[in-house]
Write a protein that holds these residues in place. Structure first.
Motif, PDB file in Angstrom:
ATOM      1  N   VAL A   1      50.308  46.061  29.121  1.00 36.79           N
ATOM      2  CA  VAL A   1      48.896  45.178  30.178  1.00 36.79           C
ATOM      3  C   VAL A   1      50.262  44.575  30.832  1.00 36.79           C
TER       4      VAL A   1
ATOM      5  N   VAL B   1      43.965  46.317  36.354  1.00 37.88           N
ATOM      6  CA  VAL B   1      45.513  46.417  35.673  1.00 37.88           C
ATOM      7  C   VAL B   1      46.242  47.422  35.422  1.00 37.88           C
TER       8      VAL B   1
ATOM      9  N   LYS C   1      42.696  42.431  28.471  1.00 43.37           N
ATOM     10  CA  LYS C   1      43.864  42.807  27.684  1.00 43.37           C
ATOM     11  C   LYS C   1      44.504  43.703  26.665  1.00 43.37           C
TER      12      LYS C   1
END
Length: 132
Positions: A97, A114, A86
């Motif tokens: 994110v 993601v 992240k």
């Protein structure tokens, strides 16, 4: 005088033990005070964002995820955890994110899905990276 010379012989008393196990008594524990430094250099963090993210996946299912679910599919380092992934994506691509899902593929590589925040478009990030 005779008692001092020979000593007083009394019956030896034993300490009463109330348990079968012997517990070692707590003794003084001093903090470490090293004479010299054990390591010459301070250990640097080798898991920077360029090592964490290896490359993006450009398969048909991953492109479909970019378009429909606002999700980028990346191959990442096997030792990287979700927090590192992240942070790396946020630093490299300047996006927010929402969440990260990971799995280890049968070939031993780690794949990360993601999902970007609604304020950022995965399509724009993909075009910036060169996936699309």
């Amino acid at each position: 005088a005779a008692a001092n010379k020979n000593g007083t012989r009394s019956a030896r008393t034993r300490k009463a033990r109330y348990s079968v196990q012997f517990r070692r008594p707590h003794t003084l524990r001093l903090p470490r005070n090293p004479v010299y430094q054990r390591k010459a250099a301070i250990r640097e963090n080798k898991m920077d964002e360029f090592r964490v993210i290896r490359f993006p996946l450009t398969t048909n299912p991953s492109i479909k995820k970019i378009e429909q679910q606002n999700t980028i599919t990346l191959i990442v380092d096997v030792m990287a955890n979700k927090h590192l992934i992240k942070q790396s994506v946020e630093r490299l691509y300047n996006v927010k994110v929402a969440k990260v899902n990971t799995l280890i593929r049968p070939d031993g590589q780690k794949k990360a899905y993601v999902r970007l925040d609604a304020s950022h478009s995965a399509f724009e990030v993909a075009s910036m990276v060169g996936i699309i």
